[in-house]
Design a protein around this motif. Structure first.
Motif, short mmCIF file in Angstrom:
data_model
loop_
_atom_site.label_atom_id
_atom_site.label_comp_id
_atom_site.label_asym_id
_atom_site.label_seq_id
_atom_site.Cartn_x
_atom_site.Cartn_y
_atom_site.Cartn_z
N ASP A 30 0.83 -1.21 0.00
CA ASP A 30 0.00 0.00 0.00
C ASP A 30 0.86 1.26 0.00
O ASP A 30 0.59 2.22 -0.74
CB ASP A 30 -0.95 0.02 1.20
CG ASP A 30 -2.06 -1.02 1.10
OD1 ASP A 30 -2.28 -1.60 0.01
OD2 ASP A 30 -2.73 -1.27 2.14
N ALA A 31 1.89 1.28 0.84
CA ALA A 31 2.75 2.46 0.95
C ALA A 31 3.51 2.71 -0.35
O ALA A 31 3.60 3.84 -0.83
CB ALA A 31 3.73 2.29 2.11
N GLN A 68 2.72 1.56 -3.37
CA GLN A 68 1.76 1.87 -4.43
C GLN A 68 1.32 3.34 -4.35
O GLN A 68 1.23 4.02 -5.36
CB GLN A 68 0.55 0.94 -4.32
CG GLN A 68 -0.40 1.02 -5.49
CD GLN A 68 -1.49 -0.03 -5.38
OE1 GLN A 68 -2.12 -0.17 -4.33
NE2 GLN A 68 -1.70 -0.77 -6.45
N LYS A 69 1.06 3.82 -3.16
CA LYS A 69 0.64 5.22 -2.97
C LYS A 69 1.71 6.17 -3.49
O LYS A 69 1.40 7.11 -4.24
CB LYS A 69 0.36 5.49 -1.49
CG LYS A 69 -0.01 6.93 -1.20
CD LYS A 69 -0.21 7.17 0.28
CE LYS A 69 -0.49 8.64 0.55
NZ LYS A 69 -0.51 8.93 1.98
N GLN A 70 2.95 5.95 -3.11
CA GLN A 70 4.03 6.84 -3.54
C GLN A 70 4.27 6.75 -5.05
O GLN A 70 4.48 7.77 -5.71
CB GLN A 70 5.32 6.53 -2.78
CG GLN A 70 5.26 6.88 -1.31
CD GLN A 70 4.88 8.32 -1.06
OE1 GLN A 70 5.32 9.24 -1.73
NE2 GLN A 70 4.03 8.53 -0.07
N LYS A 119 2.07 5.92 -7.36
CA LYS A 119 0.95 6.56 -8.06
C LYS A 119 1.07 8.07 -8.00
O LYS A 119 0.82 8.75 -9.00
CB LYS A 119 -0.39 6.12 -7.45
CG LYS A 119 -0.85 4.77 -7.90
CD LYS A 119 -2.21 4.43 -7.29
CE LYS A 119 -2.71 3.08 -7.75
NZ LYS A 119 -4.02 2.75 -7.17
N GLN A 120 1.41 8.61 -6.83
CA GLN A 120 1.56 10.06 -6.72
C GLN A 120 2.67 10.56 -7.64
O GLN A 120 2.53 11.59 -8.29
CB GLN A 120 1.85 10.46 -5.28
CG GLN A 120 0.65 10.35 -4.37
CD GLN A 120 0.98 10.66 -2.90
OE1 GLN A 120 2.13 10.83 -2.52
NE2 GLN A 120 -0.06 10.70 -2.08
N THR A 174 1.48 10.47 -11.23
CA THR A 174 0.53 11.56 -11.50
C THR A 174 1.28 12.85 -11.81
O THR A 174 0.95 13.56 -12.76
CB THR A 174 -0.41 11.75 -10.29
OG1 THR A 174 -1.17 10.56 -10.12
CG2 THR A 174 -1.36 12.91 -10.50
N THR A 183 10.50 10.23 -6.92
CA THR A 183 9.52 9.17 -6.66
C THR A 183 10.20 7.94 -6.07
O THR A 183 9.70 7.34 -5.11
CB THR A 183 8.76 8.81 -7.95
OG1 THR A 183 8.05 9.98 -8.40
CG2 THR A 183 7.77 7.68 -7.73
N ALA A 216 8.98 5.25 2.15
CA ALA A 216 7.73 4.59 2.56
C ALA A 216 7.98 3.14 2.96
O ALA A 216 7.46 2.66 3.97
CB ALA A 216 6.70 4.68 1.44
#
Length: 119
Positions: free
Chosen positions: A16-17, A19-21, A23-24, A27, A86, A93
């Motif tokens: 989760d950690a 994936q979040k970073q 994705k951000q 983006t 990133t 993370a």
């Protein structure tokens, strides 16, 4: 001996950690690439159309083409910098989750805590 760390929960938190970073980061990169691509494509079209119409002389065409090349270099450099940023955020993370799990277990056992590793 029972597991001190819930491996499945740690795997989920880690994924989760990360994936979040990721994705951000993507983006930010995709927004930049989209904006810059539109401008560069418009400039390329203008160079081609003006050259074909004869309103852009050869010496100026080269100058505008050089400016476009500089824009592409700048975009590539910005994408590289955002990618590195990133990757660093993904590292941070992941380390936070893993060292957090270790230190939580060590804390319960009244053992010394591990310091976070540097990238």
């Amino acid at each position: 001996m029972a597991a001190v760390i819930d491996v499945n929960a740690t795997v989920k938190a880690l994924i989760d950690a990360i994936q979040k970073q990721a994705k951000q980061g993507w983006t930010k990169i995709s927004t930049l690439v989209t904006q810059q691509s539109k401008m560069m494509a418009q400039q390329a079209a203008w160079i081609a159309e003006s050259s074909i119409a004869g309103t852009l002389k050869d010496d100026l065409r080269g100058w505008f083409a050089d400016q476009l090349a500089d824009s592409v270099r700048s975009l590539a450099s910005d994408v590289a910098a955002l990618t590195i940023l990133t990757a660093e955020k993904v590292w941070n993370a992941a380390v936070k989750v893993l060292w957090g799990a270790i230190n939580q277990a060590l804390s319960v056992a009244s053992k010394g805590l591990l310091t976070l590793p540097a990238l």
